[in-house]
Design an enzyme around this catalytic site. Structure first.
Site, short mmCIF file in Angstrom:
data_model
loop_
_atom_site.label_atom_id
_atom_site.label_comp_id
_atom_site.label_asym_id
_atom_site.label_seq_id
_atom_site.Cartn_x
_atom_site.Cartn_y
_atom_site.Cartn_z
CG HIS A 149 49.34 48.46 34.77
ND1 HIS A 149 50.44 48.12 35.53
CD2 HIS A 149 49.63 49.66 34.19
CE1 HIS A 149 51.37 49.05 35.40
NE2 HIS A 149 50.90 49.99 34.60
CB SER A 150 48.46 51.64 37.00
OG SER A 150 48.73 52.91 37.51
CE1 TYR A 151 42.47 56.63 39.33
CE2 TYR A 151 40.84 55.34 38.14
CZ TYR A 151 41.16 56.38 39.01
OH TYR A 151 40.14 57.14 39.56
#
Length: 306
Positions: free
Chosen positions: A182-184
């Site tokens: 997720h995300s980073y």
């Protein structure tokens, strides 16, 4: 501390904060039934932030206990006391206590080409710059209040991903490894591929990214990595479109489809049904010549069409 600011002392239990998890796993206030409210006290951002962080520590411990008790996972302590959960639902996991001779170093820059070391240093500096800017923007007081402690071999998300890969995943008996990043975490996974490309390709069956912030150009991912991502990854992004609807991308890496929500923090949860189907399709495709299709709607793209 402001003159009228309460002391930075908080309860050490969920009940002390007057919160519980209901039957749906949602965090709710015991008395009002309302979700968590960040601005508990107006005009006291610093105090609200500290309250939020204290509650987060309790929830983290609570989730770890559930993973160990209900999912039968094993908690392993990494250098400097940092904790990580290693999956072992069938007790089929590696022995983590190894001698120094058995554990290969996570990174040995002396054997790397100068160009590769320069690229890694550049990425690490840019990562630190972005993280420092975020922390300062989120809480301007943070620089004065805390002193960051460097965790050996785990000083950044990218280092942590490589460390966990080298010491756990690559040595596990599992034949099929799946990632949800997720995300980073998506950026950290791409960096892992850059550093351990052959190993990742051999071990990982499929990767589900959720609103990933990776960038194959800025991270200088090679052509072979981009091709592998097109075949084995899918990114569920925040969008107002229905779940699994194709979303156009300017990057030449993997398919992008809607997570069915515009809220960044909900993209993983909203995408879970599609992600697990994507993983199942990848398992079936591994034994055939047919590549998995990340979506189910008639207007959704296939890997070969990207």
């Amino acid at each position: 501390m402001k003159k009228d600011e309460p002391p930075l002392e908080f309860p050490d239990t969920l009940e002390g904060f007057e919160y519980i998890f209901n039957e749906k796993g949602q965090l709710r206030h015991i008395k009002t039934g309302e979700p968590f409210v960040f601005n508990y006290r107006e005009d006291l951002h610093r105090w609200n932030q500290k309250r939020y962080e204290a509650l987060g520590e309790i929830i983290t411990k609570y989730v770890y206990e559930l993973l160990e008790k209900d999912c039968h996972l094993k908690k392993v302590t990494l250098p400097e006391g940092y904790g990580v959960i290693v999956l072992n639902p069938n007790e089929n996991y590696i022995e983590v206590e190894k001698t120094k001779a058995q554990v290969q170093p996570s990174s040995d820059s002396s054997d790397e080409p100068a160009e590769k070391r320069e690229r890694k240093d550049k990425i690490q500096k840019e990562t630190k710059k972005r993280r420092d800017f975020y922390e300062k923007y989120r809480n301007p007081q943070k620089e004065k209040e805390t002193m960051q402690m460097y965790i050996r071999d785990n000083g950044s998300p990218e280092e942590h991903a490589i460390y966990v890969w080298d010491h756990f995943i690559s040595q596990s008996a599992a034949e099929n490894v799946f990632f949800v990043a997720h995300s980073y975490g998506g950026l950290a996974f791409v960096e892992l591929m850059i550093q351990r490309e052959a190993e990742v390709k051999n071990k990982v069956t499929a990767v589900a990214l959720t609103d990933s912030v990776h960038n194959v150009w800025h991270q200088e991912a090679g052509k072979t990595i981009r091709e592998w991502m097109r075949e084995n990854c899918c990114n569920w992004v925040s969008s107002s479109e229905p779940l699994d609807t194709s979303v156009e991308s300017m990057l030449p890496d993997c398919p992008r489809v809607s997570a069915g929500t515009e809220r960044h923090e909900l993209t993983s949860w909203k995408s879970f049904p599609s992600i697990f189907k994507f993983f199942s399709d990848a398992m079936e495709a591994k034994t055939s010549s047919v590549k998995p299709i990340p979506t189910r709607r008639s207007n959704r793209i296939k890997y070969e069409e990207l």
